[in-house]
Design a protein around this motif. Structure first.
Motif, PDB file in Angstrom:
ATOM      1  N   VAL A 109     -12.764   8.411  -2.928  1.00 50.88           N
ATOM      2  CA  VAL A 109     -11.832   7.542  -3.525  1.00 50.88           C
ATOM      3  C   VAL A 109     -12.849   6.418  -4.246  1.00 50.88           C
ATOM      4  O   VAL A 109     -14.354   6.246  -3.650  1.00 50.88           O
ATOM      5  CB  VAL A 109     -11.457   7.246  -2.663  1.00 50.88           C
ATOM      6  CG1 VAL A 109     -10.555   7.808  -1.572  1.00 50.88           C
ATOM      7  CG2 VAL A 109     -12.505   6.130  -1.207  1.00 50.88           C
ATOM      8  N   SER A 135      -2.228   9.208  -1.748  1.00 55.76           N
ATOM      9  CA  SER A 135      -2.440   7.888  -1.385  1.00 55.76           C
ATOM     10  C   SER A 135      -2.895   8.906   0.817  1.00 55.76           C
ATOM     11  O   SER A 135      -3.047   9.835   0.963  1.00 55.76           O
ATOM     12  CB  SER A 135      -1.350   7.128  -0.912  1.00 55.76           C
ATOM     13  OG  SER A 135      -0.994   7.147  -1.566  1.00 55.76           O
ATOM     14  N   ASP A 138      -0.863  11.131   3.451  1.00 53.62           N
ATOM     15  CA  ASP A 138       0.135  10.999   3.824  1.00 53.62           C
ATOM     16  C   ASP A 138       1.575  11.678   4.507  1.00 53.62           C
ATOM     17  O   ASP A 138       1.316  13.231   4.432  1.00 53.62           O
ATOM     18  CB  ASP A 138       0.432  11.515   2.314  1.00 53.62           C
ATOM     19  CG  ASP A 138       1.587  10.623   1.645  1.00 53.62           C
ATOM     20  OD1 ASP A 138       2.399  10.528   2.492  1.00 53.62           O
ATOM     21  OD2 ASP A 138       1.398  10.602   0.134  1.00 53.62           O
ATOM     22  N   LYS A 184      -5.104  12.589  -6.468  1.00 49.10           N
ATOM     23  CA  LYS A 184      -3.888  11.178  -6.603  1.00 49.10           C
ATOM     24  C   LYS A 184      -2.394  10.492  -5.751  1.00 49.10           C
ATOM     25  O   LYS A 184      -2.032   9.600  -6.424  1.00 49.10           O
ATOM     26  CB  LYS A 184      -3.146  11.030  -7.832  1.00 49.10           C
ATOM     27  CG  LYS A 184      -4.133  11.775  -9.619  1.00 49.10           C
ATOM     28  CD  LYS A 184      -4.949  10.688  -9.609  1.00 49.10           C
ATOM     29  CE  LYS A 184      -5.761  11.972 -10.848  1.00 49.10           C
ATOM     30  NZ  LYS A 184      -7.365  10.509 -11.263  1.00 49.10           N
ATOM     31  N   SER A 231      -5.774   1.760   2.676  1.00 47.68           N
ATOM     32  CA  SER A 231      -4.987   2.417   1.366  1.00 47.68           C
ATOM     33  C   SER A 231      -5.073   3.055  -0.122  1.00 47.68           C
ATOM     34  O   SER A 231      -5.632   1.960  -0.291  1.00 47.68           O
ATOM     35  CB  SER A 231      -3.157   1.971   1.280  1.00 47.68           C
ATOM     36  OG  SER A 231      -2.612   2.214   0.515  1.00 47.68           O
ATOM     37  N   THR A 270      -6.467   5.679  -2.479  1.00 47.56           N
ATOM     38  CA  THR A 270      -6.130   6.856  -3.881  1.00 47.56           C
ATOM     39  C   THR A 270      -6.967   7.648  -4.326  1.00 47.56           C
ATOM     40  O   THR A 270      -8.098   7.525  -3.942  1.00 47.56           O
ATOM     41  CB  THR A 270      -6.151   6.554  -5.555  1.00 47.56           C
ATOM     42  OG1 THR A 270      -4.610   5.414  -5.137  1.00 47.56           O
ATOM     43  CG2 THR A 270      -5.520   6.964  -5.472  1.00 47.56           C
ATOM     44  N   GLY A 324       0.902  -1.018  -0.361  1.00 52.89           N
ATOM     45  CA  GLY A 324      -0.565  -0.216  -0.304  1.00 52.89           C
ATOM     46  C   GLY A 324       0.622   1.092   0.046  1.00 52.89           C
ATOM     47  O   GLY A 324       1.669   1.417  -0.874  1.00 52.89           O
ATOM     48  N   HIS A 325       1.243   2.371   1.709  1.00 50.88           N
ATOM     49  CA  HIS A 325       1.846   3.282   1.824  1.00 50.88           C
ATOM     50  C   HIS A 325       1.964   3.293   2.724  1.00 50.88           C
ATOM     51  O   HIS A 325       1.701   2.419   3.533  1.00 50.88           O
ATOM     52  CB  HIS A 325       0.993   4.716   0.659  1.00 50.88           C
ATOM     53  CG  HIS A 325      -0.154   4.969   1.647  1.00 50.88           C
ATOM     54  ND1 HIS A 325      -1.164   4.805   1.414  1.00 50.88           N
ATOM     55  CD2 HIS A 325      -0.222   5.868   2.579  1.00 50.88           C
ATOM     56  CE1 HIS A 325      -2.259   4.999   2.063  1.00 50.88           C
ATOM     57  NE2 HIS A 325      -1.168   6.821   2.814  1.00 50.88           N
TER      58      HIS A 325
END
Length: 215
Positions: free
Chosen positions: A157, A137, A183, A135, A144, A146, A95-96
Motif C-alpha cells: 500500500v 480496499s 473488503d 486497487k 482505510s 488502497t 473510507g470504505h
C-alpha cells in the motif's frame, strides 16, 4: 460499522492481563466526546466495547478470540493505537465499509519512501491474501488504504505523509505485525457462491442464481 478514517491516536496507559483475556485502558480525548458506556470504538481496527469512562481515558475488554487473531496481544503500556468511533448514521463515508472484525494479521517486510509517498509491504498467509485485490480496499490497523499491488505472498500500500503522520503508521517498523480486515464485499460474494454451489451442485454464476439474490 466504521470507515477506516482514524479520528485520533490514543495511548495504552494500562493493560490488565488475565489467563485468556485482557482489559485495556487507553488514553484519549476526541473519541470520548459524546461516548457512552457500551459504545463501540475501533482500536487498531478492532471493534471493542467501552466498559468504563474516566477523565481522558476509557477501558475495553479483549477476549481470547481477539487476542488469538490479532496483534493486540503484543500491545504494551505506552504503545500508540488508532482510534475511531462507530460511524454515525448521518456521517460522511470517507473510507470504505469496515466492520471492525479483522481477518488476521500480516507482517511488515519493508517500508520505503517514494518521493512524498511511503510504501508499506506486508506479508500475509495465502488464505487471507486471496481476498486482497489490487486497487481494492483494505483496513490495516483500522486505516482505510488502497492496495497498490500484490505479488507472491505479499501486498503493498502507498500512504500519503498525512496518513502516516496522523496514525500509528508513524511508529511502524519492518518485522511488526499489523491487523488486517479485507473488503467485506468480496467475502459475502464468496459465501453466496459457495451456498449456490452446495444447493444446485453446479459451479459458476447462473441466471437463476443472479435472479434469486436480486441481481
Amino acid at each position: 460499522m466504521f470507515t477506516g478514517i482514524v479520528e485520533e491516536i490514543g495511548r495504552v496507559s494500562k493493560i490488565s492481563r488475565g489467563r485468556h483475556s485482557a482489559v485495556l485502558e487507553i488514553g484519549a480525548q476526541k473519541v470520548l466526546e459524546h461516548t457512552k458506556i457500551g459504545d463501540s470504538i475501533a482500536v487498531n481496527g478492532i471493534c471493542l466495547t467501552v466498559t468504563s469512562l474516566g477523565a481522558g481515558s476509557f477501558t475495553a475488554d479483549v477476549m481470547h478470540e481477539t487476542l488469538d487473531r490479532s496483534a493486540l496481544a503484543a500491545l504494551r503500556s505506552g504503545d500508540h493505537v488508532n482510534l475511531e468511533r462507530a460511524m454515525p448514521a448521518d456521517g460522511r463515508f470517507g473510507g470504505h465499509m469496515v466492520g471492525g472484525h479483522i481477518d488476521g494479521t500480516g507482517r511488515i517486510v519493508s517500508i520505503e519512501k517514494d518521493d512524498t509517498a511511503v510504501w508499506f509491504t506486508v506479508q500475509v498467509k495465502p488464505e487471507l491474501l486471496r481476498y486482497v485485490v489490487e486497487k481494492g480496499s483494505i483496513a490495516m490497523d483500522g486505516i482505510s488504504l488502497t492496495v497498490a499491488k500484490t505479488q507472491g505472498d505479499r501486498f503493498s500500500v502507498s500512504a500519503i505523509p498525512h496518513t502516516v503522520r496522523e496514525t500509528v503508521l508513524h511508529w511502524r517498523r519492518p518485522g511488526e505485525l499489523v491487523n488486517l480486515e479485507t473488503d467485506m464485499i468480496g467475502k459475502y460474494v464468496e459465501q453466496l457462491l459457495h451456498l449456490s454451489q452446495k444447493q444446485d451442485g453446479r459451479g459458476g454464476i447462473t441466471e437463476e442464481f443472479l435472479t434469486k439474490y436480486g441481481f
